[in-house]
Scaffold this active site. Structure first.
Site, PDB file in Angstrom:
ATOM      1  N   PHE A 153       0.692  -0.955   0.106  1.00 29.41           N
ATOM      2  CA  PHE A 153      -0.053  -0.052   0.000  1.00 29.41           C
ATOM      3  C   PHE A 153       0.973   1.172   0.020  1.00 29.41           C
ATOM      4  O   PHE A 153       2.025   1.391   0.634  1.00 29.41           O
ATOM      5  CB  PHE A 153      -1.038   0.198   1.176  1.00 29.41           C
ATOM      6  CG  PHE A 153      -2.290  -0.841   1.233  1.00 29.41           C
ATOM      7  CD1 PHE A 153      -3.151  -0.223   0.848  1.00 29.41           C
ATOM      8  CD2 PHE A 153      -1.764  -2.324   1.932  1.00 29.41           C
ATOM      9  CE1 PHE A 153      -4.306  -1.402   0.614  1.00 29.41           C
ATOM     10  CE2 PHE A 153      -3.105  -3.036   1.939  1.00 29.41           C
ATOM     11  CZ  PHE A 153      -4.227  -2.510   1.218  1.00 29.41           C
ATOM     12  N   ASP A 154       0.517   2.020  -0.868  1.00 30.22           N
ATOM     13  CA  ASP A 154       0.997   3.650  -0.614  1.00 30.22           C
ATOM     14  C   ASP A 154       0.197   4.068   0.721  1.00 30.22           C
ATOM     15  O   ASP A 154      -0.592   3.607   0.902  1.00 30.22           O
ATOM     16  CB  ASP A 154       0.541   4.440  -1.970  1.00 30.22           C
ATOM     17  CG  ASP A 154       1.377   5.939  -1.658  1.00 30.22           C
ATOM     18  OD1 ASP A 154       2.544   6.015  -1.399  1.00 30.22           O
ATOM     19  OD2 ASP A 154       0.404   6.625  -2.070  1.00 30.22           O
TER      20      ASP A 154
END
Length: 747
Positions: free
Chosen positions: A406-407
């Site tokens: 995930f960013d």
């Protein structure tokens, strides 16, 4: 189709009912192609109706798309019930004739004409039920293609030639019934695109010179002001200029709860205005609306071939000729050898019948349809849930994913950070520090940059450097002229380099560490070669992030990691709140790419989830790139492998589950098709199979795999487990602004 003069390439996807022609515009063979399609009994629909002109953009210059509907051979211009349902009527007539012929065959022995009438009844049933098959067989034979229609016609004529009239009629009837049911089933999967096309109203109420005028939505220019009344659908993408209402955006985002809209908010074509009157300033033409692009991309995805389908196609190209050759050998070698050797191996009629059975089994219809019907059904299900999948290959990849990266900003957090602290460290006051930072960030689209500009106010933008007077260093900071003074803003490490050997100094370092301990994202402001101050920005964690991460882990994802360019303390706080076990901080875009590759080496297939704006390299490096909030982002719609149309992280677990189910059902369909085919082939070679058994092995199994694939149209499990929208409140630790609250518009 490819034998038509001017056609460069032709591709037909029977599951989606789409035929794509690439042709020489100087010749334009579309009329001839459509005539051939109609000659086989199929209907043709234009994919460029006036109210949905977007689909004309779906076809590149020199190509044309046509929707080939096989549901009962209905043509678009059919006006009477009989013309629209001739396939069903012919099948019913064939069934009635078979029943009459069977009853005549059971007549008392004293009725001399009963047997002749029975044979005539079976023959009439063959004609009634088989005329459409024979018509298609003639077209295929002219094109030198041995498809199911040719093989079935040969088998029925062969059965009649050896006196098996009843069996030939039964084969025709069963084949017609199976084809009709299969077509109706496939039509259900195709209906989703038509439903989306019908969401956009054909007319719009344009406000011109103080009055409303109804005009075709396709002709409304960008920038026009349109009125949307309660209960009406929004005709075009736009921004609300007047009014307030709750708008149902489920056709676009999959979000079932209507979204509150007021002045300044974006609305999408096809969404439903549930309550108040809205005046909307259009931002795109009908052909360029978000809904039109979604329809185009879904059409492309459904027409694409997944790896499993390509494998099946290669197998089918060898399977059919091999079985036909075997059938010829079965029909000729045993009776000839038996006659030459004087052995009782059966007569020609017996072996010819076995060969006819093998001919019917030789068509790989069930095998060919087994994969695309599953892919089309899965893409349709995902689209209904607000997940845009670019093709079957990405569904297969989703089934293999074992690690998800995930960013942080805009993905696990709301992406609407706010300035929480400004610390002045030089001669300037806090307002001056903020103005300098905002001037440099004025040209950036990063969420943190927008937060700083909002906090500083519009007067700070006037100090912004000219386009050629600043340099944006991705992932680090910006240097340029702010109000004519050489300045810079960025991460502490970046500004430390700008300061030279002396670095930031003790006072600045203490201020940075204090803000980072509070979970802030810290930017240092440099003005005239001296540190002017630091800015602390806070972003709230999405309320559904912890449950979404937990659902991924329950669903079989072995490892979840957060990648961010932020500082270690803030990254740790966000990761802890979101339930992510591992985080990696202070990563530049290249560092995120390296992290994705390292995860792939360690865990196998990796999915990267981001907002599609600042993490494009990592999305491209991952086996599966997933962009969030794509309904408002042209870039995300075009570049991501998978796009979540809303910002709902809980859709991820459902999407990965859908990928696993899709691959499982494809595997079931392929195995069932192959096993039944070879079982009937073995029975046919031994003389134990009949023609009606061969029809079941083909049409019957085709229907079964179609119905099995269509199970993917159903949503499985609760929304929180399988693509849901469960909302959680009250879970926050205060580390990142206001975690635990819903994401809302920035102040």
């Amino acid at each position: 189709m490819e034998q038509i003069d001017g056609v460069v390439r032709a591709d037909v996807n029977f599951a989606s009912g789409i035929m794509l022609l690439e042709y020489d515009p100087a010749v334009d063979p579309r009329g001839r192609a459509i005539a051939i399609v109609r000659s086989t009994g199929h209907g043709v629909e234009d994919l460029t109706p006036p109210a949905a002109g977007a689909l004309s953009a779906a076809v590149a210059p020199g190509a044309a798309a046509a929707d080939v509907s096989t549901a009962g051979g209905r043509e678009a211009q059919a006006t009477t019930w009989l013309a629209a349902h001739r396939h069903e009527a012919a099948t019913a007539l064939a069934g009635a004739l078979i029943l009459a012929a069977w009853l005549l065959g059971r007549a008392p022995a004293g009725v001399p004409w009963a047997e002749t009438a029975s044979v005539a009844g079976y023959a009439a049933a063959i004609v009634a039920g088989g005329w459409l098959v024979a018509r298609r067989a003639i077209v295929s034979a002219r094109a030198r293609s041995l498809d199911m229609n040719v093989l079935m016609t040969v088998a029925v004529l062969g059965a009649a030639a050896i006196g098996e009239w009843a069996e030939g009629a039964a084969v025709v009837f069963l084949f017609a019934v199976g084809g009709m049911l299969e077509s109706r089933s496939l039509a259900r999967t195709r209906r989703s695109i038509r439903d989306l096309m019908e969401l956009t109203p054909p007319v719009a109420r344009v406000v011109a010179e103080g009055r409303e005028v109804e005009v075709a939505a396709a002709s409304v220019a960008t920038g026009a002001l349109v009125t949307v009344r309660p209960g009406e659908r929004v005709p075009l993408d736009g921004v609300v200029e007047e009014g307030a209402s709750a708008v149902d955006e489920s056709p676009i985002t999959g979000e079932s709860v209507p979204a509150d809209k007021a002045a300044g908010d974006t609305v999408f074509a096809g969404s439903l205005n549930t309550s108040g009157l809205l005046r909307v300033r259009t931002t795109a033409a009908a052909a360029d609306s978000t809904l039109a692009r979604v329809i185009h991309l879904v059409e492309e995805a459904q027409a694409s071939r997944a790896p499993a389908q390509q494998l099946v196609d290669r197998f089918s190209r060898s399977y059919t000729p091999a079985v036909i050759a075997l059938a010829v050998l079965i029909a000729t070698v045993p009776p000839t050898a038996g006659a030459l050797l004087g052995l009782e191996w059966g007569g020609f009629a017996e072996w010819f019948y076995r060969a006819l059975v093998m001919l019917v089994v030789s068509c790989p219809c069930a095998l060919v349809i087994s994969t695309p019907v599953s892919i089309v059904s899965a893409i349709t299900r995902a689209t209904r849930d607000g997940v845009l999948v670019k093709g079957g290959v990405h569904l297969e990849t989703a089934a293999k994913v074992r690690a998800v990266a995930f960013d942080k900003t805009g993905t696990l957090t709301c992406g609407s950070p706010e300035v929480a602290d400004v610390v002045a460290l030089g001669a300037a006051d806090a307002a001056d520090v903020l103005r300098t930072a905002a001037a440099l960030e004025a040209h950036s689209n990063h969420p943190i940059a927008r937060a700083i500009v909002r906090a500083a106010g519009p007067e700070a933008v006037a100090l912004a450097p000219a386009p050629g007077a600043y340099e944006d260093v991705p992932g680090r900071g910006i240097r340029g002229l702010a109000g004519g003074i050489p300045s810079a803003v960025g991460s502490p490490a970046f500004i430390a380099e700008e300061c030279g050997p002396g670095g930031l100094g003790e006072a600045v370092t203490d201020a940075v560490e204090r803000l980072e301990d509070d979970g802030r994202t810290v930017l240092v402001v440099l003005e005239g070669g001296e540190v002017a101050g630091v800015v602390g920005v806070a972003d709230q964690v999405r309320a559904g992030a912890p449950s979404a991460v937990a659902a991924l882990e329950r669903g079989g994802i072995e490892h979840v990691v957060m990648l961010t360019g932020d500082n270690e303390r803030t990254a740790a706080a966000v990761a802890a709140h979101a339930g992510v076990a591992e985080h990696r901080a202070r990563l530049l875009p290249a560092g995120k790419v390296e992290a994705v590759r390292e995860l792939a080496a360690r865990h196998g297939a990796v999915a990267m989830v981001g907002d599609g704006i600042n993490d494009a390299p990592a999305l491209a490096a991952a086996d599966l790139g997933i962009a969030m909030g794509a309904a408002g982002s042209d870039t995300a719609l075009e570049t991501a492998d998978v796009a979540l149309m809303s910002d709902d992280l809980s859709q991820l677990a459902g999407f990965f589950d859908l990928g696993r189910r899709t691959v499982s059902i494809i595997r079931q369909n392929v195995i069932a098709s192959v096993v039944v085919k070879f079982a009937v082939l073995a029975l046919a070679a031994g003389g134990w199979a009949t023609l009606w058994m061969a029809v079941f092995a083909d049409t019957g199994v085709s229907l079964l795999v179609t119905l099995n694939g269509m199970r993917l149209l159903r949503r499985r499990g609760g929304r929180g487990e399988g693509g849901g929208r469960a909302r959680e409140r009250g879970h926050g630790d205060g580390a990142t602004g206001a975690p635990g609250q819903e994401c809302g518009p920035a102040a």
